[in-house]
Structures are given as structure tokens and as C-alpha cells.
Design an enzyme around this catalytic site. Structure first.
Site, PDB file in Angstrom:
ATOM      1  CD  GLU A 154      -2.997   0.851   0.049  1.00 47.58           C
ATOM      2  OE1 GLU A 154      -3.210   1.836  -0.698  1.00 47.58           O
ATOM      3  OE2 GLU A 154      -3.557  -0.239  -0.106  1.00 47.58           O
ATOM      4  CD  GLU A 211      -2.905   5.826  -5.732  1.00 47.37           C
ATOM      5  OE1 GLU A 211      -3.069   6.601  -4.767  1.00 47.37           O
ATOM      6  OE2 GLU A 211      -3.667   4.875  -5.974  1.00 47.37           O
TER       7      GLU A 211
END
Length: 127
Positions: free
Chosen positions: A65, A72
Site C-alpha cells: 500500500e 500515485e
């Protein structure tokens, strides 16, 4: 360029992890479920090897994650407007976390399923 001290590097790493958990809904979900799994593992009295496998698995998902969050952020920095390749990079990164999460679910079921089933069976039999 001078290398930062170990303490400063550790602080940067903690800040990055805190940023991920603070800003990413899925990271919060992973931390909550990972914590619940570890509490259940202790309640089921799993051995240290089984708990170690669960810790590594949970750590892998949370690390995935954080890497997804990095991808991102970098993609958003380099491509603020929509671009199909930017979308692909983000989607593939999220897909990697999905694979880790599904694998973690299987590890949890295989590790905790039998002792949990035994506890539930004892409870329902009144024993």
C-alpha cells in the site's frame, strides 16, 4: 551529498508510513484488519511460527500500500492531467496491492481457519 543520520532516515520512514495511513482509506483498512488478525491469532493461541507468517503477510500488504501511494504521488506529479499511461501505472500498482491482499486472506484462512473452526465447534457443542 552527505547521508542523513540513521535517526533522521528512520524519522522520514515513519513520516511516510504515517502519511500513507493518514491519507489512504485502504491503508487504514489494512491496518485495522491486520491488527484484528493478530489479536485473533493470540486469542487462538497460534504458535510463534504461525504468528510470524501472519506478521510478514500483513507487513507485505501494508508495504504494498505504501508503494502504491508512492506510485500515485509520482504519477500525479509527472502527469497532472489525465493520461492513459498514467492511469495504467496507477491501476497496475493498485492491482499489485489487490494480489497481496487476496494472498493475505488465503494465508489468514489457512492459518487461522482450522483453530477458529475448532473453537466455534467447541462453543456450539457446549464444551
Amino acid at each position: 551529498m552527505k547521508q542523513p543520520s540513521f535517526g533522521r532516515s528512520l524519522l522520514h520512514a515513519i513520516n511516510g508510513l504515517a502519511f500513507t495511513v493518514r491519507t489512504q482509506r485502504n491503508a487504514k483498512i489494512h491496518v485495522v484488519f491486520g491488527s484484528l488478525v493478530l489479536i485473533m491469532a493470540v486469542w487462538l493461541q497460534l504458535d510463534l511460527q504461525q504468528i510470524s507468517i501472519l506478521i510478514l503477510t500483513i507487513g507485505g500488504v501494508i508495504a504494498g500500500e505504501t508503494i502504491n501511494t508512492t506510485v500515485e504521488a509520482v504519477v500525479d506529479l509527472l502527469s497532472p492531467e489525465f493520461h492513459e499511461r498514467a492511469k495504467i501505472a496507477k491501476d497496475v500498482s493498485a492491482g499489485a496491492v489487490l494480489i497481496l491482499s487476496l494472498a493475505a486472506i488465503l494465508v489468514g484462512l489457512l492459518t487461522m481457519g482450522p483453530p477458529l473452526w475448532e473453537r466455534v465447534s467447541q462453543f456450539t457443542r457446549g464444551g
